[in-house]
Design an enzyme around this catalytic site. Sequence first.
Site, short mmCIF file in Angstrom:
data_model
loop_
_atom_site.label_atom_id
_atom_site.label_comp_id
_atom_site.label_asym_id
_atom_site.label_seq_id
_atom_site.Cartn_x
_atom_site.Cartn_y
_atom_site.Cartn_z
N HIS A 167 65.38 0.76 4.27
CA HIS A 167 65.73 1.59 5.43
C HIS A 167 67.23 1.88 5.46
O HIS A 167 67.65 3.02 5.70
CB HIS A 167 65.31 0.88 6.72
CG HIS A 167 63.86 0.93 7.01
ND1 HIS A 167 62.95 0.09 6.41
CD2 HIS A 167 63.14 1.73 7.84
CE1 HIS A 167 61.74 0.35 6.86
NE2 HIS A 167 61.82 1.34 7.73
N HIS A 174 65.63 -8.06 8.23
CA HIS A 174 66.63 -8.18 7.17
C HIS A 174 67.79 -9.04 7.65
O HIS A 174 68.07 -9.11 8.86
CB HIS A 174 67.16 -6.81 6.74
CG HIS A 174 66.16 -5.97 6.02
ND1 HIS A 174 65.79 -6.21 4.71
CD2 HIS A 174 65.44 -4.89 6.42
CE1 HIS A 174 64.89 -5.32 4.35
NE2 HIS A 174 64.65 -4.51 5.37
#
Length: 434
Positions: free
Chosen positions: A48, A99
């Site tokens: 992303h 993340h």
Amino acid sequence: MVHMLASGVFISGVLKDMVCIPRPLSPPLVRITMSKSAALEYGFPSTHSTNAVSVATYALYYLHTTDCGLSSSVRFAAIGIGYAYAASIAIGRLYCGMHGFFDVLAGGALGALMALLQIVYGEMIDKWALADSILNPLIITAVLLLAVRLHPEPADNCPCFDDSVAFAGVLIGIEFGLWHYSKTAFSNDSPVPGTVPFDLRTLGWFRTTARIVVGIVIVFMWRATMKPLLLRCLPPLFRIIDHLGFILPRRYFMPANQYELIPPLRKDDNVIPSASDLPGFITSLRHPRRRAISIGPQSEADAHEVIASREQRRGASMSQPILSPLRRRAYTESEAISAAVVRKPSFGHTSEGDQPKFTIDAIAAVHGTKRSGTAKTPISAGAPPTPPSSDASAASDSSKEEERLDREMFSQLEKPRVRYDVEVVTKLVIYAGQ
């Protein structure tokens, strides 16, 4: 732009399967996502962040260097939106627990590199790929197929490879599609060969909308037709190739000589919902689904990370000043409880608003707390820990308990669906064709 995004997804997938770094440990983190399968992938780097930074960097470069006919105020607002977009995606991945900081940092660096390559070499590569000879698109296709074949094998059953294959197919389809279109009388050579001319005043809203609708219908018809056809026709061909000794097997993909027919795949693999699913699909549009909250290990990589983290904490505790068994037990249990505040004990997904519950066993499975017995006793705030009968028996019991909890943890993981060798070619064909 599409080349840049597809390349970013492919390369980030290669890096994920190469370094095999799991997502942040859960607990203590709670992962918030819209996709249950996202937690099955590795976390480094963040795809992303790669895509967000590449798009923002590419757009900001042209806003700073070209005259787009925008007023100074509009240009300033567009630049602010570009920075806010990239920052919001990166911070959002951290906030959602999907993340860690270095995942996002590495993903952003990769995205900036993709944008830089597109800015410097993009136009030159496009002109070379759209030359008169079809040899150039064939060379690009051969390079992409080789990259798919050399894609690193992951340590665990991670679906990152599927995304890489899909976007390799996208790149192949773009190259052949643009090459063919650039040779027709409909394309323009400005600003680059193969440019699709578009003028809303000339086409009008009706024809513009019709082009979009027809294009979407063609894409769905292609996917709905080719997927079942290829999944039926390719296995016999693969068995013949395997008999000749030319098949190069890939881990976690079932070879064609081990199955006769591919059963109906799970619903998350169906492109077009069946008629019975349409009412639920319409309802979901009116009532958007809530975020899925992943608590605890969701993949084999997560589970191995939990065990490694437990052993690391155990090694660190051995170097700490010696505590009495009673004080050490009280310390480890209180540490586990404080780290698991507002966490659900069982490993899996829950929806927002669920009331959390706690058990010693669930926290012990993640944090390495030693507790004898198998009963899942709810945590009581004022309950004092029970001292072990002896160091030797406590060590033996805790070791057996850890093994049992580890087996339970692995048994509760969401198993990735069975993937078949022909799906690689199927993805390449489907995504290239659309």
